[in-house]
Write a protein that holds these residues in place. Structure first.
Motif, PDB file in Angstrom:
ATOM      1  N   PRO A  49      54.742  42.318  44.505  1.00 25.19           N
ATOM      2  CA  PRO A  49      54.184  43.545  43.927  1.00 25.19           C
ATOM      3  C   PRO A  49      55.034  44.788  44.179  1.00 25.19           C
ATOM      4  CG  PRO A  49      52.941  42.877  45.874  1.00 25.19           C
ATOM      5  CD  PRO A  49      53.882  41.764  45.572  1.00 25.19           C
ATOM      6  N   ARG A  50      55.789  44.768  45.263  1.00 21.72           N
ATOM      7  CA  ARG A  50      56.730  45.853  45.577  1.00 21.72           C
ATOM      8  C   ARG A  50      57.969  45.241  46.204  1.00 21.72           C
ATOM      9  NH1 ARG A  50      53.660  48.327  42.940  1.00 21.72           N
ATOM     10  NH2 ARG A  50      52.719  50.389  43.296  1.00 21.72           N
ATOM     11  N   ALA A  51      59.069  45.930  46.083  1.00 19.10           N
ATOM     12  CA  ALA A  51      60.302  45.442  46.687  1.00 19.10           C
ATOM     13  C   ALA A  51      60.080  45.226  48.188  1.00 19.10           C
ATOM     14  CB  ALA A  51      61.434  46.438  46.465  1.00 19.10           C
ATOM     15  N   GLY A  52      60.413  44.043  48.659  1.00 21.71           N
ATOM     16  CA  GLY A  52      60.275  43.741  50.080  1.00 21.71           C
ATOM     17  C   GLY A  52      58.904  43.240  50.487  1.00 21.71           C
ATOM     18  N   VAL A  53      57.963  43.162  49.541  1.00 22.70           N
ATOM     19  CA  VAL A  53      56.600  42.706  49.857  1.00 22.70           C
ATOM     20  C   VAL A  53      56.340  41.394  49.119  1.00 22.70           C
ATOM     21  CG1 VAL A  53      54.138  43.199  49.706  1.00 22.70           C
ATOM     22  CG2 VAL A  53      55.759  45.053  50.185  1.00 22.70           C
ATOM     23  N   THR A  54      56.155  40.307  49.867  1.00 23.40           N
ATOM     24  CA  THR A  54      55.812  39.017  49.268  1.00 23.40           C
ATOM     25  C   THR A  54      54.353  38.725  49.561  1.00 23.40           C
ATOM     26  OG1 THR A  54      58.064  38.206  49.651  1.00 23.40           O
ATOM     27  CG2 THR A  54      56.374  36.570  49.148  1.00 23.40           C
ATOM     28  N   TRP A  55      53.555  38.570  48.490  1.00 30.48           N
ATOM     29  CA  TRP A  55      52.125  38.360  48.638  1.00 30.48           C
ATOM     30  C   TRP A  55      51.838  36.890  48.912  1.00 30.48           C
ATOM     31  CZ3 TRP A  55      49.429  42.231  49.839  1.00 30.48           C
ATOM     32  CH2 TRP A  55      48.029  42.242  49.747  1.00 30.48           C
ATOM     33  N   ASP A  56      50.640  36.606  49.425  1.00 31.22           N
ATOM     34  CA  ASP A  56      50.230  35.240  49.666  1.00 31.22           C
ATOM     35  C   ASP A  56      50.317  34.439  48.367  1.00 31.22           C
ATOM     36  OD1 ASP A  56      48.629  33.143  51.305  1.00 31.22           O
ATOM     37  OD2 ASP A  56      47.486  33.375  49.445  1.00 31.22           O
ATOM     38  N   PRO A  57      51.042  33.302  48.351  1.00 31.24           N
ATOM     39  CA  PRO A  57      51.265  32.567  47.094  1.00 31.24           C
ATOM     40  C   PRO A  57      49.993  32.080  46.416  1.00 31.24           C
ATOM     41  CG  PRO A  57      52.753  31.795  48.827  1.00 31.24           C
ATOM     42  CD  PRO A  57      51.772  32.714  49.477  1.00 31.24           C
ATOM     43  N   LEU A  58      49.032  31.590  47.190  1.00 27.04           N
ATOM     44  CA  LEU A  58      47.790  31.111  46.595  1.00 27.04           C
ATOM     45  C   LEU A  58      47.014  32.265  45.969  1.00 27.04           C
ATOM     46  CD1 LEU A  58      45.665  28.964  46.017  1.00 27.04           C
ATOM     47  CD2 LEU A  58      44.766  29.331  48.335  1.00 27.04           C
ATOM     48  N   ALA A  59      46.871  33.353  46.708  1.00 22.00           N
ATOM     49  CA  ALA A  59      46.147  34.515  46.178  1.00 22.00           C
ATOM     50  C   ALA A  59      46.841  35.067  44.940  1.00 22.00           C
ATOM     51  CB  ALA A  59      46.040  35.597  47.253  1.00 22.00           C
ATOM     52  N   ALA A  60      48.165  35.075  44.955  1.00 29.51           N
ATOM     53  CA  ALA A  60      48.925  35.575  43.811  1.00 29.51           C
ATOM     54  C   ALA A  60      48.720  34.685  42.594  1.00 29.51           C
ATOM     55  CB  ALA A  60      50.411  35.659  44.162  1.00 29.51           C
ATOM     56  N   ALA A  61      48.710  33.361  42.807  1.00 25.61           N
ATOM     57  CA  ALA A  61      48.523  32.433  41.696  1.00 25.61           C
ATOM     58  C   ALA A  61      47.141  32.590  41.071  1.00 25.61           C
ATOM     59  CB  ALA A  61      48.728  30.992  42.173  1.00 25.61           C
ATOM     60  N   VAL A  62      46.124  32.751  41.908  1.00 26.70           N
ATOM     61  CA  VAL A  62      44.761  32.895  41.405  1.00 26.70           C
ATOM     62  C   VAL A  62      44.595  34.214  40.651  1.00 26.70           C
ATOM     63  CG1 VAL A  62      42.340  33.138  42.086  1.00 26.70           C
ATOM     64  CG2 VAL A  62      43.764  31.370  43.152  1.00 26.70           C
ATOM     65  N   ALA A  63      45.149  35.288  41.183  1.00 29.51           N
ATOM     66  CA  ALA A  63      45.063  36.585  40.504  1.00 29.51           C
ATOM     67  C   ALA A  63      45.781  36.541  39.154  1.00 29.51           C
ATOM     68  CB  ALA A  63      45.662  37.677  41.391  1.00 29.51           C
ATOM     69  N   HIS A  64      46.929  35.896  39.139  1.00 26.51           N
ATOM     70  CA  HIS A  64      47.694  35.715  37.904  1.00 26.51           C
ATOM     71  C   HIS A  64      46.866  34.951  36.871  1.00 26.51           C
ATOM     72  CE1 HIS A  64      50.908  34.356  35.255  1.00 26.51           C
ATOM     73  NE2 HIS A  64      50.830  33.109  35.701  1.00 26.51           N
ATOM     74  N   ASP A  65      46.257  33.879  37.284  1.00 21.99           N
ATOM     75  CA  ASP A  65      45.460  33.035  36.399  1.00 21.99           C
ATOM     76  C   ASP A  65      44.264  33.794  35.829  1.00 21.99           C
ATOM     77  OD1 ASP A  65      44.513  30.220  35.482  1.00 21.99           O
ATOM     78  OD2 ASP A  65      42.823  30.966  36.663  1.00 21.99           O
ATOM     79  N   ILE A  66      43.584  34.556  36.670  1.00 18.60           N
ATOM     80  CA  ILE A  66      42.407  35.308  36.219  1.00 18.60           C
ATOM     81  C   ILE A  66      42.792  36.317  35.140  1.00 18.60           C
ATOM     82  CG2 ILE A  66      40.728  37.044  36.935  1.00 18.60           C
ATOM     83  CD1 ILE A  66      40.532  35.551  39.612  1.00 18.60           C
ATOM     84  N   GLN A  67      43.906  37.011  35.328  1.00 13.98           N
ATOM     85  CA  GLN A  67      44.317  38.015  34.341  1.00 13.98           C
ATOM     86  C   GLN A  67      44.715  37.361  33.022  1.00 13.98           C
ATOM     87  OE1 GLN A  67      46.588  41.478  35.452  1.00 13.98           O
ATOM     88  NE2 GLN A  67      46.288  41.042  37.621  1.00 13.98           N
ATOM     89  N   LEU A  68      45.367  36.198  33.091  1.00 16.80           N
ATOM     90  CA  LEU A  68      45.710  35.486  31.865  1.00 16.80           C
ATOM     91  C   LEU A  68      44.457  35.082  31.112  1.00 16.80           C
ATOM     92  CD1 LEU A  68      48.521  33.225  33.308  1.00 16.80           C
ATOM     93  CD2 LEU A  68      48.843  34.941  31.523  1.00 16.80           C
ATOM     94  N   CYS A  69      43.507  34.532  31.841  1.00 17.28           N
ATOM     95  CA  CYS A  69      42.259  34.089  31.228  1.00 17.28           C
ATOM     96  C   CYS A  69      41.536  35.263  30.568  1.00 17.28           C
ATOM     97  CB  CYS A  69      41.384  33.438  32.281  1.00 17.28           C
ATOM     98  SG  CYS A  69      39.904  32.644  31.632  1.00 17.28           S
ATOM     99  N   ALA A  70      41.500  36.392  31.245  1.00 19.79           N
ATOM    100  CA  ALA A  70      40.840  37.581  30.702  1.00 19.79           C
ATOM    101  C   ALA A  70      41.549  38.123  29.470  1.00 19.79           C
ATOM    102  CB  ALA A  70      40.759  38.672  31.773  1.00 19.79           C
ATOM    103  N   ALA A  71      42.803  37.698  29.261  1.00 25.32           N
ATOM    104  CA  ALA A  71      43.559  38.112  28.080  1.00 25.32           C
ATOM    105  C   ALA A  71      43.427  37.101  26.944  1.00 25.32           C
ATOM    106  CB  ALA A  71      45.031  38.284  28.449  1.00 25.32           C
ATOM    107  N   GLY A  72      42.659  36.029  27.169  1.00 26.99           N
ATOM    108  CA  GLY A  72      42.458  35.029  26.127  1.00 26.99           C
ATOM    109  C   GLY A  72      43.448  33.878  26.160  1.00 26.99           C
ATOM    110  N   THR A  73      44.247  33.784  27.207  1.00 23.17           N
ATOM    111  CA  THR A  73      45.233  32.709  27.322  1.00 23.17           C
ATOM    112  C   THR A  73      44.603  31.505  28.020  1.00 23.17           C
ATOM    113  OG1 THR A  73      47.118  34.218  27.369  1.00 23.17           O
ATOM    114  CG2 THR A  73      47.449  32.053  28.352  1.00 23.17           C
TER     115      THR A  73
END
Length: 389
Positions: free
Chosen positions: A85-109
């Motif tokens: 999300p920011r240079a030098g900041v690596t987010w938790d991979p599982l949480a990032a994957a779930v957040a990514h998936d939710i936003q895609l779904c909310a966009a109709g993908t």
């Protein structure tokens, strides 16, 4: 429409919702028309489509909203934004994957090709992300946390000396469906290299030194491209060129057997790609905004010239649906059914996803309920008959 592949149907990480679901009073968008009707879903598949409204007990009244096939996004960098999300900041991979998936779904993908980079010369942070992102997606899949079907799109930086070895580490990943070969080296296009480096505020002396240096250094890009193409052919993987600038670059791509041009950045390149029979993939954000954020050709201009086959979200999940609505709203543009196909049926056809991409009997019940409120608003999503939003 370029090359396609016949892969096994992706395995759903969520169990199909067995039983019957009936959606009625919907503006159904099929591959050729839009009409008021009813869709019956049985065991996750579309069993029947009829005109008019049913009064059957238990039917869900869509209240006149549009019912679209689930969108198929073949290129999105969005997961990278979640995990870095920011240079030098690596987010938790599982949480990032779930957040990514939710936003895609909310966009109709409902089907997404997660576009992950292999090698990233000059960007150490991006170079280390691939195994981390795959770990996050794998864990989310194992825990049955994903709403959409997640397939894999590897974007390969041809400037990377160890590219082929890095690629082969993931070449047989069960979800891999698409490979893009990228080359932003000064050898390929010095003027574009200058433009991109100046945007990064790189000093002119360093830019010119880099351009001069390529003449006296070994070029790995051509060998990487040749070897990647061979590995993709052996696996039946569709592969694409990227950011084509000139007709000459398209001609070069054709000599390597590339049948997909992803994000041609000039009208010249897009016209050459069409003349060569290549499938042209564009980004939704460019079309919605009306221009490229880095000065490339406007996708609206490409649309006016009939130079679009597939719309991807690129970096904004909601942009596919917005782009579809924009195109269908033009007096000289495509019908809504034709525009919707650019984000559903056309990618399904190009990548061998024969069980989805349209609202038709016998197809998977990947469906999106969309309300038109001064633009498209996703109100509900079903994947294989299971409501996930």
């Amino acid at each position: 429409m370029g090359q396609s592949a016949n892969f096994p149907t992706p395995t759903r990480q969520n169990a199909i919702q067995f039983g019957e679901v009936v959606l009625t009073n919907a503006k159904i968008v099929s591959r050729s028309e839009c009409f008021n009707g009813t869709v019956q879903i049985v065991d996750g598949m579309i069993a029947d489509i009829s005109t008019g409204m049913t009064t059957a007990s238990g039917a869900l009244d869509i209240d006149g909203d549009h019912l679209l096939p689930g969108l198929i996004d073949v290129h999105t960098d969005h997961f990278e934004k979640q995990i870095l999300p920011r240079a030098g900041v690596t987010w938790d991979p599982l949480a990032a994957a779930v957040a990514h998936d939710i936003q895609l779904c909310a966009a109709g993908t409902t089907t997404v090709f997660d576009s992950l980079i292999v090698g990233a010369m000059g960007n150490p942070e991006r170079r280390r992300l691939l195994p981390i992102m795959l770990e996050g997606l794998g864990e989310a899949r194992r825990h049955r946390l994903l709403r959409a079907d997640h397939l894999l799109h590897l974007r390969c930086d041809a400037r990377e000396p160890k590219l082929v070895d890095l690629f082969l580490a993931h070449a047989d990943h069960p979800e891999l469906r698409f490979v893009t070969i990228m080359d932003d080296s000064p050898r390929r296009d010095p003027n574009r290299f200058r433009y991109l480096e100046r945007r990064k505020n790189t000093p002119e002396v360093e830019i010119e030194a880099a351009i001069t240096a390529v003449a006296s250094t070994a070029d790995c890009t051509e060998d990487n491209r040749r070897r990647l193409v061979a590995h993709c052919r052996a696996r039946g993987l569709p592969f694409a060129s990227h950011d084509d600038t000139t007709a000459a670059q398209i001609a070069e791509a054709v000599t390597y057997g590339l049948a997909i041009s992803e994000f041609p950045i000039t009208l010249e390149a897009a016209k050459a790609a069409r003349a060569a029979g290549m499938t042209i993939i564009v980004g939704g954000p460019n079309l919605v905004v009306g221009r490229s954020h880095i000065g490339n050709v406007s996708v609206r201009e490409l649309a006016q010239n009939g130079l679009i086959d597939i719309i991807s979200s690129d970096y904004i999940p909601a942009s596919i649906l917005r782009a579809i609505w924009h195109l269908a709203g033009q007096s000289d543009g495509p019908t809504l059914a034709e525009a919707v196909a650019l984000g559903s049926l056309r990618p399904a056809e190009a990548f061998g996803l024969t069980d989805r991409g349209e609202i038709a009997t016998g197809k998977r019940a990947d469906l999106v309920r969309v309300a038109d409120r001064a633009g498209p608003i996703v109100r509900a999503v079903w994947t294989a008959g299971r409501q996930v939003l």
